[in-house]
Motif scaffolding. Sequence first.
Motif: not given
Length: 316
Positions: A126-129, A132-133, A136-142
Amino acid sequence: MEFFKEAGKMALGSRLRLLTEKITEDAAQVYHLYGIDMQPKWFPVFYVLSKGEGKTITAIAKEIGHSHPSVSKITTEMAKAGYLLEKKDKADGRRNVVQLSKKGKETALLIEDQYKDVEQAVNEISAQTRNDLWKAIEEWEYLLEEKSLLRRVLETKKQREGNTIRIVEYTPAYQQAFRELNEEWITTYFKMEAADYKALDHPNEYILDKGGYILVALDGDTPVGVCALIKMEDPVYEYELAKMAVSPKAQGKSVGYKLGTAIVEKARSLGAKNVYLESNTILKPAIGLYQKLGFKKVAGRATPYERCNIQMELIL
């Protein structure tokens, strides 16, 4: 991969599956690295049960967001591998609960170092991206919980197909379509009445020559919907929205809404203060459309139609 560059976001599901497969393959080897004989797909069930007392399959499924059959299959596999025990629920003897066995509890202690190392490794990625995946997953799920991808595609499809619809004013060339479209929907639910024949067979005499208008919805050059604005001889209402009909072949293209909106705008351009209509409550999609346009139910009035059991008005 060249495929994903070419296919783009249409291949979202395929790309996510590929990523999931890569992580799952590594996860299986991670368990082996720490000397733990577990399958990655067991993890959600194992983790939930490692935090407390036994749970029913229904409770586990609800907590981890899996289906009941999926959890049932996983618990069966874990029980065969010696990680789980099944017993009767103390509070309700009709239900069974599953809990970690002695082997499962020992594994829960051994796996703690694995948890720490995996979390650190994920944090390093995550520190190298730049994105924040996890967030992002939480946002997509919502967002998908709020409105599914299927629903979003259906709405986009409807909007795109609706863009082919155009509204034009009536000419004698559309008289047959005006009659046939109306007769089609009327005879589907009711029967043709004397007032129908007058307006549909003689639209000039009974609608246009009296100060009314007829609009036609075209899909390409094909009439797929019609609607009339009839001038009323009434002390309260100036115009009536009537003879709206849409071909079943054009459903899903917002033809009715486009016609209704155009008719209301026509009435407004004529300086009308209100628009009146008559319908029947069994026509739920039509009633919903009228409400969307702003019409509200009013007290019953005298009507020439037997099928009418609801009357509505729109204040402009």
